[in-house]
Write a protein that holds these residues in place. Sequence first.
Motif, PDB file in Angstrom:
ATOM      1  N   VAL A 108       0.826  -1.212   0.000  1.00 39.49           N
ATOM      2  CA  VAL A 108       0.000   0.000   0.000  1.00 39.49           C
ATOM      3  C   VAL A 108       0.860   1.261   0.000  1.00 39.49           C
ATOM      4  CG1 VAL A 108      -1.795   1.262   1.265  1.00 39.49           C
ATOM      5  CG2 VAL A 108      -1.871  -1.237   1.144  1.00 39.49           C
ATOM      6  N   VAL A 150      -1.739   3.059   7.259  1.00 41.60           N
ATOM      7  CA  VAL A 150      -2.908   2.394   6.690  1.00 41.60           C
ATOM      8  C   VAL A 150      -3.502   1.381   7.670  1.00 41.60           C
ATOM      9  CG1 VAL A 150      -1.735   0.404   5.608  1.00 41.60           C
ATOM     10  CG2 VAL A 150      -3.781   1.423   4.531  1.00 41.60           C
ATOM     11  N   TYR A 197      -9.567   2.330   5.463  1.00 45.40           N
ATOM     12  CA  TYR A 197      -9.272   1.458   4.341  1.00 45.40           C
ATOM     13  C   TYR A 197      -9.846   0.099   4.706  1.00 45.40           C
ATOM     14  CZ  TYR A 197      -6.258   0.127   0.313  1.00 45.40           C
ATOM     15  OH  TYR A 197      -5.768  -0.258  -0.922  1.00 45.40           O
ATOM     16  N   ASP A 233     -10.885  -2.639  -0.431  1.00 41.83           N
ATOM     17  CA  ASP A 233     -10.077  -1.639  -1.122  1.00 41.83           C
ATOM     18  C   ASP A 233      -8.742  -2.230  -1.566  1.00 41.83           C
ATOM     19  OD1 ASP A 233     -11.793   0.728  -0.815  1.00 41.83           O
ATOM     20  OD2 ASP A 233     -11.350   0.525   1.311  1.00 41.83           O
TER      21      ASP A 233
END
Length: 428
Positions: free
Chosen positions: A116, A121, A136, A140
């Motif tokens: 990512v 994240v 997230y 996704d």
Amino acid sequence: MHIFLNNRLLGGLAVLLLLGRLAVLLLHRLPPVEDVPTYHTVIIGAGAAGLSASYTLIHHGIPSSQIRILESSNQLGGRARKDTTFMAERNGGKAAYPLDVGGSFIQYPDAIRRIVGRNDVMATPEGTGLPIFVNYTYWDFFNDYMAPKEEDVVHYGCRVTEVDYSLERWNKVATTCSDGRKYLSDHVIATVPLPILKVGDISFQPPLPRSMTIDHPGHMWEGFKIFLEFDGSNTLTFADGLCIEDIVPDYVYDGGSSGSCETNEGENLFWDYSSVHWESKNGRTVMAGYILGDQSLPYIGMDDEEIVQAVLYLLDDKFNGKASQDYIPGRSLVINWSKDENTRGALSSWGYDKPKDKGGTGNPSGAQSIEDKVWIAGEAFPIDGENGWIDAGAFSGDDAAKQILLVREGIEINKWFWDRVGDDLERE
């Protein structure tokens, strides 16, 4: 004599009519080969396994135009799904953050951070021991990094009913959807949930080995995931990653004494989902949780509101009645995987065993091949015995693709899947 001859004549006509009828049925069953789209590989299922299989094939030289993914639902991801409506309902139509309504925890955080490209994240809710995504979701992740970029690769609304790999005439595999769509391919990778294989919803011709279907040693755990919103961020605390020992079957603890809520046949866990989204809490707590396996059996037959009330009852016992008191009516989301016709359960239990070098018996593991034409993959066929994790499905789908590349193209791949994805992104 005339009667005898007439009977023979009538019998012969009957045979001819029957043969003609069979010919018509066969013609209707599969149109002329030139009228059926033909591909290198057809993949059944657009979940973690199916998307990972397509990723590996495409990134090792198979054109995306030669791959088709057949998905029975109207969206990709399988059990990797997200919800944005729940948080948008109280936030002016815009979700403060999405809910990861499929898989919860990240098994390989360093590898996923590298893919990512952001350290923020993910974060770890207190007491859970493993991180979850922040702003997230797993959906996704697979949509951004695994899904084919070309829109026509995934065909939605295709509930596969038959896979025929007996076509000697064309040396192809014929895959048929319930709406009549047909596909020919050199290879098929089936990544459907284990219950679909066990009950025979897809007719394989010839039939699959029983070890991959009805005699597969694993089974699908029942279960659901739930989100509840409470007023007051300090009233309920989930600092220990709350588990409810009372719903663990008595036989596990010799009469129900307390202990871990994770057993070989089920588990439950609840945590503060909003704790890692602290900027968006607004004085409220969003709790996430799941009850799986035999621990979920008293609840999966209920409707969503009955499940909410049952979970509140269990939480009230932990928080001296404060759960029901602080719960905001209507602020709940239940994902009952057992009632989802495309999944029919939450995750696969322990099936194919771990390799001998990991303490197992060495029973077959990874994607299973039949005549180098059909591969059966998914988290019920993991490469390392780690059933249930989203990664297990991804690795199994990748394993099927690697086997096809070796058999068909002579390409041998040894590097770990997530490392290859990270390398590919760095090269791009």
